[in-house]
Design an enzyme around this catalytic site. Structure first.
Site, mmCIF file in Angstrom:
data_model
loop_
_atom_site.group_PDB
_atom_site.id
_atom_site.type_symbol
_atom_site.label_atom_id
_atom_site.label_comp_id
_atom_site.label_asym_id
_atom_site.label_seq_id
_atom_site.Cartn_x
_atom_site.Cartn_y
_atom_site.Cartn_z
ATOM 1 N N LYS A 210 2.816 -4.521 -19.052
ATOM 2 C CA LYS A 210 2.946 -5.055 -17.526
ATOM 3 C C LYS A 210 3.626 -6.502 -17.715
ATOM 4 O O LYS A 210 4.537 -6.722 -16.692
ATOM 5 C CB LYS A 210 1.644 -4.781 -16.705
ATOM 6 C CG LYS A 210 1.913 -5.496 -15.412
ATOM 7 C CD LYS A 210 2.732 -4.851 -14.521
ATOM 8 C CE LYS A 210 3.211 -5.595 -13.355
ATOM 9 N NZ LYS A 210 4.201 -4.967 -12.413
ATOM 10 N N CYS A 264 5.320 -11.035 -8.428
ATOM 11 C CA CYS A 264 5.294 -10.424 -9.886
ATOM 12 C C CYS A 264 6.099 -11.543 -10.617
ATOM 13 O O CYS A 264 5.455 -12.091 -11.544
ATOM 14 C CB CYS A 264 6.095 -9.384 -9.876
ATOM 15 S SG CYS A 264 5.482 -8.069 -8.798
HETATM 16 N N1 SAJ Z 1 16.306 -11.245 -8.179
HETATM 17 C C1 SAJ Z 1 17.590 -12.017 -8.855
HETATM 18 N N2 SAJ Z 1 18.179 -11.420 -9.629
HETATM 19 C C2 SAJ Z 1 18.284 -10.204 -10.015
HETATM 20 C C3 SAJ Z 1 16.818 -9.412 -9.401
HETATM 21 C C4 SAJ Z 1 16.196 -10.202 -8.698
HETATM 22 O O1 SAJ Z 1 17.922 -13.373 -8.499
HETATM 23 O O2 SAJ Z 1 19.265 -9.469 -10.624
HETATM 24 C C5 SAJ Z 1 15.298 -12.057 -7.398
HETATM 25 C C6 SAJ Z 1 15.175 -11.371 -6.169
HETATM 26 O O3 SAJ Z 1 15.935 -11.880 -5.273
HETATM 27 C C7 SAJ Z 1 13.737 -11.959 -5.866
HETATM 28 C C8 SAJ Z 1 13.040 -12.098 -7.361
HETATM 29 O O4 SAJ Z 1 14.165 -12.105 -8.193
HETATM 30 O O5 SAJ Z 1 13.541 -13.000 -5.278
HETATM 31 C C9 SAJ Z 1 12.238 -10.756 -7.638
HETATM 32 O O6 SAJ Z 1 13.249 -9.470 -7.414
HETATM 33 P P1 SAJ Z 1 12.481 -8.185 -8.023
HETATM 34 O O7 SAJ Z 1 14.128 -7.332 -7.517
HETATM 35 O O8 SAJ Z 1 12.424 -8.217 -9.351
HETATM 36 O O9 SAJ Z 1 11.578 -7.592 -7.026
HETATM 37 P P2 SAJ Z 1 9.887 -7.851 -7.275
HETATM 38 O O10 SAJ Z 1 9.501 -9.275 -7.183
HETATM 39 O O11 SAJ Z 1 9.325 -6.910 -6.256
HETATM 40 O O12 SAJ Z 1 9.825 -7.087 -8.432
HETATM 41 C C10 SAJ Z 1 9.153 -5.765 -8.791
HETATM 42 C C11 SAJ Z 1 8.578 -5.888 -10.229
HETATM 43 N N3 SAJ Z 1 7.954 -4.606 -10.204
HETATM 44 C C12 SAJ Z 1 6.678 -4.636 -10.409
HETATM 45 O O13 SAJ Z 1 6.153 -5.393 -10.771
HETATM 46 C C13 SAJ Z 1 6.045 -3.511 -10.700
HETATM 47 C C14 SAJ Z 1 9.661 -5.768 -11.081
HETATM 48 O O14 SAJ Z 1 9.178 -5.741 -12.349
HETATM 49 C C15 SAJ Z 1 10.666 -4.750 -10.838
HETATM 50 O O15 SAJ Z 1 11.600 -4.981 -11.916
HETATM 51 C C16 SAJ Z 1 11.295 -5.026 -9.662
HETATM 52 O O16 SAJ Z 1 10.205 -4.808 -8.515
HETATM 53 C C17 SAJ Z 1 12.078 -3.979 -9.463
HETATM 54 O O17 SAJ Z 1 13.125 -3.858 -8.570
HETATM 55 O O18 SAJ Z 1 12.264 -2.888 -10.215
#
Ligand code: SAJ
Length: 431
Positions: A210, A264
């Site tokens: 995780k 996360c």
């Molecule tokens: N972000 C970027 N660039 C990217 C992707 C995200 O800057 O390419 C930023 C987003 O804007 C945000 C942050 O990172 O501020 C996190 O974004 P996220 O898409 O990872 O969303 P989270 O935080 O909800 O991450 C969750 C996590 N899932 C779990 O913990 C089960 C992450 O592991 C997943 O990869 C992600 O969702 C997903 O979208 O798959």
């Protein structure tokens, strides 16, 4: 085998999983210490705003048909067949260690009310070795034995705002058991609600998987952000570079942006590194963290560059920050990159107007949902969150509203060419 399930912690993880089990015929009791949440959910109302498909309706249905109710009292655990722990596990940056206060308090209360051979499952994200060194000892403190008097597992959540139900129903999951029997029971329990594959393993492996899956994403984003800084200096659009890089097999360059928020990614690398503190120096993980944490300040530098270009001072300027949530179309503001940007702009004497269509309050911060009001007489539009609403903005209209036509784009939401054609001074992360 399982009839009554208790879910501890009615948050982004607990609410959807409680609703899912209730919707699959189990008697589910949520245990929540915050009174207004208890009352709100027992009225069939969902405390999670933002765009969560099906969640509000599902919650209303299972509360109405009596399959889900919420209480503040841990005595509900006494006749529970399964108890899921879904409490927050933030990382305390000052003390450089996980803040397990909520987790320990929940586990302790469960331990005080354990009267059956219940299966206890921790869904919260925890540092490797936490099940063995923190959770198990608390439950065994009254002489009970894991695997004999209760079963114990770690099934890390994989939720994501905007897809809370979808992810629970469809994503594969890792199921770590403290012993074979606990592992088998946990697989059986989750097979009722998870269509994805369930991968049985031990607790330590589940904890490492995780935190690693999120550390992976954080490092990937850090890489994209560093390439963005390079491309800015070379005067090339990183997003065009990324598109072509990803045409190459086995490449998956992520999106550069104004920063990494959420519940996360900002903490999971720290949890992973904590488990090998003073044994391994996690340079890659920490450098990616530093790069991602520096992006909001880089955004402020881009804003300053624009003001210099138009020979205006940040002091006494009005700046509109569009987006407080850390993720598009969500109301979740945890660790949002908007906060350091707002703080820095205020330190520079700017009057900051904050707009967000989903977030209506945050402490004493004044947040408007009226975008025209926010942009009226503004000297700079700062795009922090790629909410869908912002994609519909009409450049001609907002130029008329603003006092100084400056756009600083943290999520590649606008086209540089179109903004400049409309007479805006435009800077964007990576562009
Ligand atoms: N972000 C970027 N660039 C990217 C992707 C995200 O800057 O390419 C930023 C987003 O804007 C945000 C942050 O990172 O501020 C996190 O974004 P996220 O898409 O990872 O969303 P989270 O935080 O909800 O991450 C969750 C996590 N899932 C779990 O913990 C089960 C992450 O592991 C997943 O990869 C992600 O969702 C997903 O979208 O798959």
């Amino acid at each position: 085998m399982f009839k009554k399930i208790v879910v501890v912690g009615m948050g982004y993880v607990g609410i959807p999983v409680a609703a899912e089990f209730a919707n699959h015929g189990f008697d589910v009791v949520g245990v929540e210490i915050i009174k207004w949440k208890v009352d709100w959910i027992n009225k069939g109302k969902c405390p999670i705003q933002g765009n969560e498909p099906r969640l509000a309706e599902l919650l209303k249905k299972v509360v109405k048909n009596g399959k889900l109710r919420v209480a503040q009292d841990f005595s509900e655990c006494r006749d529970a067949d399964a108890i899921l722990i879904c409490t927050e596990t933030p990382f305390d940056l000052k003390r450089k260690k996980p803040d397990y206060s909520a987790l320990k308090s929940a586990v302790d209360s469960v331990a005080e009310n354990l009267e059956k051979k219940s299966l206890i499952v921790v869904e919260s994200t925890i540092a490797p070795k936490t099940m063995e060194n923190v959770v198990k000892p608390i439950i065994e403190k009254n002489g009970k034995k894991a695997g004999k008097d209760f079963y114990l597992a770690n099934c890390p959540e994989r939720v994501m705002p905007g897809k809370l139900l979808y992810n629970i129903e469809n994503l594969d999951r890792v199921v770590g058991g403290i012993d074979k029997k606990s592992q088998a029971l946990a697989v059986e329990l989750y097979s009722h609600i998870v269509k994805g594959k369930l991968y049985p393993t031990d607790c330590l492996t589940a904890e490492i998987v995780k935190t690693t899956e999120n550390a992976y994403r954080d490092v990937q984003i850090g890489f994209a952000n560093e390439i963005a800084l390079i491309c800015e200096k070379l005067g090339v659009d990183t997003f065009k570079v990324r598109e072509l890089v990803n045409k190459c097999p086995y490449r998956d360059m992520h999106l550069p942006g104004v920063g990494v928020g959420g519940h996360c990614l900002p903490k999971d690398s720290l949890l992973l590194a904590y488990s090998v503190k003073n044994k391994v120096d996690p340079r890659m993980l920490m450098t990616a963290r530093e790069i991602n944490e520096s992006m909001p300040l880089h955004m402020v530098e881009l804003i300053k560059e624009c003001f210099t270009k138009v020979k205006k001072n940040l002091k006494e300027s009005k700046i509109s920050v569009l987006g407080l949530a850390y993720l598009q179309n969500s109301d979740d503001t945890r660790n949002s990159p908007a906060f350091p940007i707002i703080e820095k702009l205020k330190e520079n004497g700017a009057d900051v107007s904050v707009h967000d269509p989903y977030v209506n309050e945050h402490g004493d911060m004044n947040i408007t949902d009226d975008i025209s009001k926010s942009l009226k007489d503004s000297d700079c539009l700062v795009l922090v969150t790629a909410h869908d609403e912002y994609k519909k903005l009409n450049l001609k209209k907002i130029k008329k509203l603003m006092r100084t036509p400056i756009i600083v784009d943290g999520r590649n939401l606008f086209s540089k060419e179109e903004c400049e054609k409309e007479g805006f001074v435009y800077r964007g992360i990576g562009k």
